[in-house]
Design a protein around this motif. Sequence first.
Motif, PDB file in Angstrom:
ATOM      1  N   ALA A   1       0.831  -1.210   0.000  1.00 41.57           N
ATOM      2  CA  ALA A   1       0.000   0.000   0.000  1.00 41.57           C
ATOM      3  C   ALA A   1       0.864   1.259   0.000  1.00 41.57           C
ATOM      4  CB  ALA A   1      -0.920  -0.007   1.214  1.00 41.57           C
ATOM      5  N   ALA A   2       2.075   1.153   0.541  1.00 38.49           N
ATOM      6  CA  ALA A   2       2.979   2.306   0.575  1.00 38.49           C
ATOM      7  C   ALA A   2       3.732   2.482  -0.737  1.00 38.49           C
ATOM      8  CB  ALA A   2       3.964   2.163   1.725  1.00 38.49           C
ATOM      9  N   GLY A   3       3.518   1.590  -1.685  1.00 39.12           N
ATOM     10  CA  GLY A   3       4.132   1.765  -2.997  1.00 39.12           C
ATOM     11  C   GLY A   3       5.203   0.755  -3.360  1.00 39.12           C
ATOM     12  N   TYR A   4       5.505  -0.185  -2.465  1.00 41.87           N
ATOM     13  CA  TYR A   4       6.522  -1.185  -2.782  1.00 41.87           C
ATOM     14  C   TYR A   4       5.903  -2.287  -3.626  1.00 41.87           C
ATOM     15  CZ  TYR A   4       9.828  -4.997  -2.305  1.00 41.87           C
ATOM     16  OH  TYR A   4      10.693  -6.014  -2.576  1.00 41.87           O
ATOM     17  N   ASP A   5       6.548  -2.608  -4.723  1.00 39.78           N
ATOM     18  CA  ASP A   5       6.101  -3.693  -5.591  1.00 39.78           C
ATOM     19  C   ASP A   5       7.268  -4.655  -5.777  1.00 39.78           C
ATOM     20  OD1 ASP A   5       4.913  -5.360  -7.395  1.00 39.78           O
ATOM     21  OD2 ASP A   5       4.798  -3.895  -9.011  1.00 39.78           O
TER      22      ASP A   5
ATOM     23  N   GLY B   1      12.780  -0.682 -10.506  1.00 44.42           N
ATOM     24  CA  GLY B   1      12.660   0.396  -9.534  1.00 44.42           C
ATOM     25  C   GLY B   1      13.284   0.089  -8.190  1.00 44.42           C
ATOM     26  N   TYR B   2      13.775  -1.141  -8.031  1.00 45.39           N
ATOM     27  CA  TYR B   2      14.389  -1.539  -6.765  1.00 45.39           C
ATOM     28  C   TYR B   2      15.802  -1.007  -6.696  1.00 45.39           C
ATOM     29  CZ  TYR B   2      15.877  -4.422  -2.882  1.00 45.39           C
ATOM     30  OH  TYR B   2      16.343  -4.853  -1.677  1.00 45.39           O
ATOM     31  N   PRO B   3      16.294  -0.491  -5.653  1.00 45.13           N
ATOM     32  CA  PRO B   3      15.770  -0.381  -4.294  1.00 45.13           C
ATOM     33  C   PRO B   3      15.045   0.932  -4.023  1.00 45.13           C
ATOM     34  CG  PRO B   3      18.070   0.194  -4.226  1.00 45.13           C
ATOM     35  CD  PRO B   3      17.730  -0.158  -5.671  1.00 45.13           C
ATOM     36  N   ASP B   4      14.918   1.780  -5.028  1.00 45.84           N
ATOM     37  CA  ASP B   4      14.284   3.075  -4.801  1.00 45.84           C
ATOM     38  C   ASP B   4      12.858   2.939  -4.288  1.00 45.84           C
ATOM     39  OD1 ASP B   4      16.586   4.389  -5.622  1.00 45.84           O
ATOM     40  OD2 ASP B   4      15.945   4.430  -7.726  1.00 45.84           O
ATOM     41  N   ASN B   5      12.093   2.008  -4.868  1.00 48.52           N
ATOM     42  CA  ASN B   5      10.701   1.856  -4.416  1.00 48.52           C
ATOM     43  C   ASN B   5      10.645   1.298  -2.994  1.00 48.52           C
ATOM     44  OD1 ASN B   5      11.395  -0.779  -4.962  1.00 48.52           O
ATOM     45  ND2 ASN B   5       9.759  -1.155  -6.413  1.00 48.52           N
ATOM     46  N   ALA B   6      11.601   0.479  -2.606  1.00 49.89           N
ATOM     47  CA  ALA B   6      11.635  -0.052  -1.243  1.00 49.89           C
ATOM     48  C   ALA B   6      12.012   1.042  -0.250  1.00 49.89           C
ATOM     49  CB  ALA B   6      12.613  -1.215  -1.143  1.00 49.89           C
TER      50      ALA B   6
ATOM     51  N   ARG C   1      10.160   4.813   3.987  1.00 43.66           N
ATOM     52  CA  ARG C   1       9.997   6.160   4.546  1.00 43.66           C
ATOM     53  C   ARG C   1       8.533   6.479   4.805  1.00 43.66           C
ATOM     54  NH1 ARG C   1      14.412   8.943   0.592  1.00 43.66           N
ATOM     55  NH2 ARG C   1      16.238   8.238   1.753  1.00 43.66           N
ATOM     56  N   ILE C   2       7.662   6.067   3.886  1.00 42.79           N
ATOM     57  CA  ILE C   2       6.226   6.293   4.057  1.00 42.79           C
ATOM     58  C   ILE C   2       5.719   5.527   5.272  1.00 42.79           C
ATOM     59  CG2 ILE C   2       3.962   5.839   3.028  1.00 42.79           C
ATOM     60  CD1 ILE C   2       5.299   6.432   0.290  1.00 42.79           C
ATOM     61  N   ILE C   3       6.144   4.294   5.424  1.00 45.99           N
ATOM     62  CA  ILE C   3       5.716   3.472   6.555  1.00 45.99           C
ATOM     63  C   ILE C   3       6.221   4.073   7.862  1.00 45.99           C
ATOM     64  CG2 ILE C   3       5.984   1.211   7.650  1.00 45.99           C
ATOM     65  CD1 ILE C   3       6.034   0.051   4.781  1.00 45.99           C
ATOM     66  N   ALA C   4       7.453   4.555   7.878  1.00 45.35           N
ATOM     67  CA  ALA C   4       8.002   5.177   9.090  1.00 45.35           C
ATOM     68  C   ALA C   4       7.212   6.428   9.459  1.00 45.35           C
ATOM     69  CB  ALA C   4       9.470   5.515   8.878  1.00 45.35           C
ATOM     70  N   GLN C   5       6.840   7.229   8.471  1.00 43.37           N
ATOM     71  CA  GLN C   5       6.038   8.425   8.743  1.00 43.37           C
ATOM     72  C   GLN C   5       4.668   8.043   9.292  1.00 43.37           C
ATOM     73  OE1 GLN C   5       5.988  10.462   4.993  1.00 43.37           O
ATOM     74  NE2 GLN C   5       8.021  11.356   5.275  1.00 43.37           N
ATOM     75  N   GLN C   6       4.061   7.008   8.736  1.00 42.36           N
ATOM     76  CA  GLN C   6       2.755   6.564   9.220  1.00 42.36           C
ATOM     77  C   GLN C   6       2.842   6.057  10.647  1.00 42.36           C
ATOM     78  OE1 GLN C   6       1.641   3.640   6.298  1.00 42.36           O
ATOM     79  NE2 GLN C   6       0.860   5.171   4.859  1.00 42.36           N
TER      80      GLN C   6
END
Length: 81
Positions: free
Chosen positions: A46-50, A56-61, A66-71
């Motif tokens: 849900a945070a954008g990791y596929d 796109g790896y490791p940029d998407n991870a 970072r999104i998960i940490a902010q949440q």
Amino acid sequence: MTSRISILLGALACCCAASSFAQTTSDPNAPKTRAQVRQEFLVWYAAGYDPNDWLGYPDNAIRASRIIAQQRDAQAPKRTQ
């Protein structure tokens, strides 16, 4: 000979099945259940990791982490001094 192998395989299957039962502990180092791992995957997805996006790896991870940490920071109870 085949009966010994089948007995050995049966014993191994029983040991593996017994060790796969979830234990409810508050130990953070305890192994996670399948449901916990699936829930974490869904949060990452849900945070954008596929995991199928190899280009796109490791940029998407990194972005998803970072999104998960902010949440998690937003959901954490605020401490007052």
